[in-house]
Motif scaffolding. Sequence first.
Motif, PDB file in Angstrom:
ATOM      1  N   GLY A 188      15.935 -16.382  10.474  1.00 17.43           N
ATOM      2  CA  GLY A 188      16.720 -16.042  11.655  1.00 17.43           C
ATOM      3  C   GLY A 188      18.172 -15.752  11.319  1.00 17.43           C
ATOM      4  N   ARG A 189      18.970 -15.651  12.345  1.00 20.25           N
ATOM      5  CA  ARG A 189      20.371 -15.276  12.167  1.00 20.25           C
ATOM      6  C   ARG A 189      21.148 -16.408  11.494  1.00 20.25           C
ATOM      7  N   ASN A 190      21.936 -16.044  10.460  1.00 12.22           N
ATOM      8  CA  ASN A 190      22.782 -17.024   9.790  1.00 12.22           C
ATOM      9  C   ASN A 190      23.873 -16.288   9.017  1.00 12.22           C
ATOM     10  N   PHE A 191      24.830 -17.021   8.487  1.00 12.48           N
ATOM     11  CA  PHE A 191      25.987 -16.443   7.817  1.00 12.48           C
ATOM     12  C   PHE A 191      25.590 -15.588   6.618  1.00 12.48           C
ATOM     13  N   VAL A 192      24.684 -16.083   5.786  1.00 18.18           N
ATOM     14  CA  VAL A 192      24.310 -15.362   4.575  1.00 18.18           C
ATOM     15  C   VAL A 192      23.653 -14.031   4.932  1.00 18.18           C
ATOM     16  N   ARG A 193      22.761 -14.063   5.889  1.00 11.79           N
ATOM     17  CA  ARG A 193      22.091 -12.824   6.287  1.00 11.79           C
ATOM     18  C   ARG A 193      23.093 -11.822   6.878  1.00 11.79           C
ATOM     19  N   THR A 194      24.057 -12.325   7.645  1.00 15.43           N
ATOM     20  CA  THR A 194      25.089 -11.448   8.211  1.00 15.43           C
ATOM     21  C   THR A 194      25.907 -10.797   7.102  1.00 15.43           C
ATOM     22  N   MET A 195      26.325 -11.584   6.107  1.00 17.25           N
ATOM     23  CA  MET A 195      27.111 -11.027   5.001  1.00 17.25           C
ATOM     24  C   MET A 195      26.297 -10.011   4.201  1.00 17.25           C
ATOM     25  N   ALA A 196      25.017 -10.269   4.002  1.00 15.10           N
ATOM     26  CA  ALA A 196      24.173  -9.321   3.263  1.00 15.10           C
ATOM     27  C   ALA A 196      24.076  -7.993   4.005  1.00 15.10           C
ATOM     28  N   VAL A 239      27.601 -13.469  -1.984  1.00 14.97           N
ATOM     29  CA  VAL A 239      26.545 -12.668  -1.353  1.00 14.97           C
ATOM     30  C   VAL A 239      26.734 -11.192  -1.684  1.00 14.97           C
ATOM     31  N   TYR A 240      27.972 -10.715  -1.566  1.00 14.09           N
ATOM     32  CA  TYR A 240      28.246  -9.314  -1.907  1.00 14.09           C
ATOM     33  C   TYR A 240      27.849  -9.022  -3.356  1.00 14.09           C
ATOM     34  N   ARG A 241      28.232  -9.911  -4.242  1.00 14.27           N
ATOM     35  CA  ARG A 241      27.927  -9.711  -5.659  1.00 14.27           C
ATOM     36  C   ARG A 241      26.417  -9.659  -5.879  1.00 14.27           C
ATOM     37  N   LEU A 242      25.670 -10.573  -5.249  1.00 15.76           N
ATOM     38  CA  LEU A 242      24.216 -10.614  -5.393  1.00 15.76           C
ATOM     39  C   LEU A 242      23.547  -9.387  -4.788  1.00 15.76           C
ATOM     40  N   CYS A 243      24.207  -8.788  -3.809  1.00 16.55           N
ATOM     41  CA  CYS A 243      23.672  -7.575  -3.182  1.00 16.55           C
ATOM     42  C   CYS A 243      24.054  -6.312  -3.952  1.00 16.55           C
ATOM     43  N   GLY A 244      24.828  -6.475  -5.026  1.00 13.45           N
ATOM     44  CA  GLY A 244      25.269  -5.321  -5.786  1.00 13.45           C
ATOM     45  C   GLY A 244      26.466  -4.621  -5.185  1.00 13.45           C
ATOM     46  N   ALA A 245      27.157  -5.290  -4.261  1.00  7.69           N
ATOM     47  CA  ALA A 245      28.342  -4.725  -3.613  1.00  7.69           C
ATOM     48  C   ALA A 245      29.596  -5.315  -4.247  1.00  7.69           C
ATOM     49  N   ALA A 294      23.148 -25.194  -4.738  1.00  6.86           N
ATOM     50  CA  ALA A 294      23.306 -24.183  -3.698  1.00  6.86           C
ATOM     51  C   ALA A 294      23.291 -22.773  -4.275  1.00  6.86           C
ATOM     52  N   HIS A 295      23.879 -22.584  -5.475  1.00  6.64           N
ATOM     53  CA  HIS A 295      23.994 -21.221  -6.015  1.00  6.64           C
ATOM     54  C   HIS A 295      22.627 -20.636  -6.345  1.00  6.64           C
ATOM     55  N   SER A 296      21.698 -21.483  -6.851  1.00  7.29           N
ATOM     56  CA  SER A 296      20.368 -20.962  -7.180  1.00  7.29           C
ATOM     57  C   SER A 296      19.575 -20.658  -5.912  1.00  7.29           C
ATOM     58  N   ARG A 297      19.739 -21.508  -4.912  1.00 15.92           N
ATOM     59  CA  ARG A 297      19.069 -21.248  -3.636  1.00 15.92           C
ATOM     60  C   ARG A 297      19.620 -19.973  -2.988  1.00 15.92           C
ATOM     61  N   LEU A 298      20.941 -19.794  -3.066  1.00 13.94           N
ATOM     62  CA  LEU A 298      21.564 -18.613  -2.473  1.00 13.94           C
ATOM     63  C   LEU A 298      21.050 -17.350  -3.158  1.00 13.94           C
ATOM     64  N   GLU A 299      20.988 -17.375  -4.473  1.00 11.09           N
ATOM     65  CA  GLU A 299      20.516 -16.197  -5.207  1.00 11.09           C
ATOM     66  C   GLU A 299      19.088 -15.845  -4.809  1.00 11.09           C
ATOM     67  N   ALA A 300      18.216 -16.852  -4.765  1.00 10.92           N
ATOM     68  CA  ALA A 300      16.820 -16.593  -4.398  1.00 10.92           C
ATOM     69  C   ALA A 300      16.711 -16.087  -2.968  1.00 10.92           C
ATOM     70  N   TYR A 301      17.520 -16.629  -2.086  1.00  9.92           N
ATOM     71  CA  TYR A 301      17.469 -16.234  -0.675  1.00  9.92           C
ATOM     72  C   TYR A 301      17.931 -14.785  -0.506  1.00  9.92           C
ATOM     73  N   VAL A 302      19.071 -14.443  -1.128  1.00  4.98           N
ATOM     74  CA  VAL A 302      19.604 -13.077  -0.990  1.00  4.98           C
ATOM     75  C   VAL A 302      18.637 -12.061  -1.590  1.00  4.98           C
ATOM     76  N   LEU A 303      18.075 -12.359  -2.750  1.00  5.54           N
ATOM     77  CA  LEU A 303      17.143 -11.422  -3.377  1.00  5.54           C
ATOM     78  C   LEU A 303      15.893 -11.236  -2.533  1.00  5.54           C
ATOM     79  N   THR A 347      16.970  -8.984   0.488  1.00  3.90           N
ATOM     80  CA  THR A 347      17.523  -7.659   0.206  1.00  3.90           C
ATOM     81  C   THR A 347      16.421  -6.719  -0.290  1.00  3.90           C
ATOM     82  N   PRO A 348      16.232  -5.558   0.353  1.00  2.00           N
ATOM     83  CA  PRO A 348      15.204  -4.620  -0.113  1.00  2.00           C
ATOM     84  C   PRO A 348      15.502  -4.160  -1.532  1.00  2.00           C
ATOM     85  N   SER A 349      14.443  -4.061  -2.364  1.00  2.00           N
ATOM     86  CA  SER A 349      14.625  -3.622  -3.743  1.00  2.00           C
ATOM     87  C   SER A 349      14.718  -2.099  -3.820  1.00  2.00           C
TER      88      SER A 349
END
Length: 470
Positions: free
Chosen positions: A340-348, A408-414, A456-465, A468-470
């Motif tokens: 659902g809606r959350n900060f990480v998803r919004t930033m992605a 989040v930006y970095r993990l998204c390639g931005a 948190a950093h490993s969870r964040l990376e897995a969540y963003v990936l 995020t569509p490949s």
Amino acid sequence: MEQARGLKTKTTPIPGLVLLELPVHGDDRGWFKENWHRSKMMALGVPDFGPVQNNISFNSLRGTTRGIHAEPWDKFVSLASGRIFGAWVDLRDGPTFGTLFHAEMTPEDAVFVPRGVGNAFQTLEDGTAYTYLVNDHWSLDAQAEYTFLNVGDHDVAVPWPIPLDRAILSPQDRGHPALSDVTPMQARRTLVLGADGQLGRALRQEFQGDPTVDFAGRADFDITAEEPYRSTEWRKYSAIINAAAFTAVDAAETAEGRAAAWRINAGAVARLARTAVEHSLTLVHVSSDYVFDGTAPVHQEEEAPSPLGVYGQTKAAGDAAVAAVPRHYIVRSSWVVGAGRNFVRTMAALAAQGATPAVVDDQWGRLTFASDIAAGIRHLLTGNSPYGTYNISNEGEPQTWAAIAQDVYRLCGADPGKVSPISTAEYAKPGTAPRPRSSVLDLSKIKDTGFSPPPAHSRLEAYVLSETPS
């Protein structure tokens, strides 16, 4: 006659079945004993099972035999007069199903019989009376939940002192099924409320495939309505996990939101707490870092609440109600991320759009992924952890919201440089709720129980990936 012996307990091969030796004091007038002493017996490992009904069974003749009945409640049995042979058979679903324990009992003995363990008694003297406490009220509906075993079952082979062909039995007790035909009594269930929300969906995933867990969304159980409390068969449950909450922090500062926040986070939680007390349930309730003003750099469980805004005030009020429940877990989290809606998803999403957001850089904390809150809750419930309040967030160095957005930006390639750090004062708009400056939670207590939240950093990376569509 002086005290015959001190209060003692004896373990048995049936888990939870406890035999007790009771001190009996007497003289020429007769005798006296403490039949049930809550604090003394709890100190010896007998559970505080919350008896609500006291019954007495009188048997005029030697050889009277009753059982084998497994009842849907806990039971504490002792003799007022006479002597009996007791037999107990585990009829619960599990590895000890069919296990037998037997012993003779006099007024100097008692036994605690947990739910689902079949019990039977044969009187060895005329004029025998025994008394028993139970922690639920008998009813016709309750009787339908009994599990029975034939007293003469060949597989269990109870060594009755008086052969059953010379004993006094009811026709019903003679007709109960053999062990091979008994349907084991299932364990009490856990009810998850708010099961359609962010944490509720994580709990569905955590307990997926567990037949002893029921899930209820708002349409199934509205915690603010009275009807579901009356219609739910609480006897079937041992625990409630409350994942329902009003979480719109800014909306809570409006007149309508304020009323809703107090109704859901405080009033309904107090109703849940009362239900837990009335039915001897374990209540798991999810709290928030917003119960603190954030002046302490790190928040421990014992810190007194000091909420800044309405949302935090209502959560603190709910915590106070839950803390009054004898068997409770308050799970305090911060900066929750899940479905659902959350900060990480919004930033992605902003990163994908090439946006340049301004993000607060003077509030500190750690992300808490809903899946790890769910895992922590399961750990507390199944690991016999001491009741109380536990902080659960993910592990790692605290970060600001701006630093997380840049990750989040970095993990998204931005380009993370597109995230502009600003102060809370610069960000605040009319109607914005106050936030704690520090939301960092001390994790020592939950770690001491054997649960270590992932970084948190490993969870964040897995969540963003995964998002995020490949």
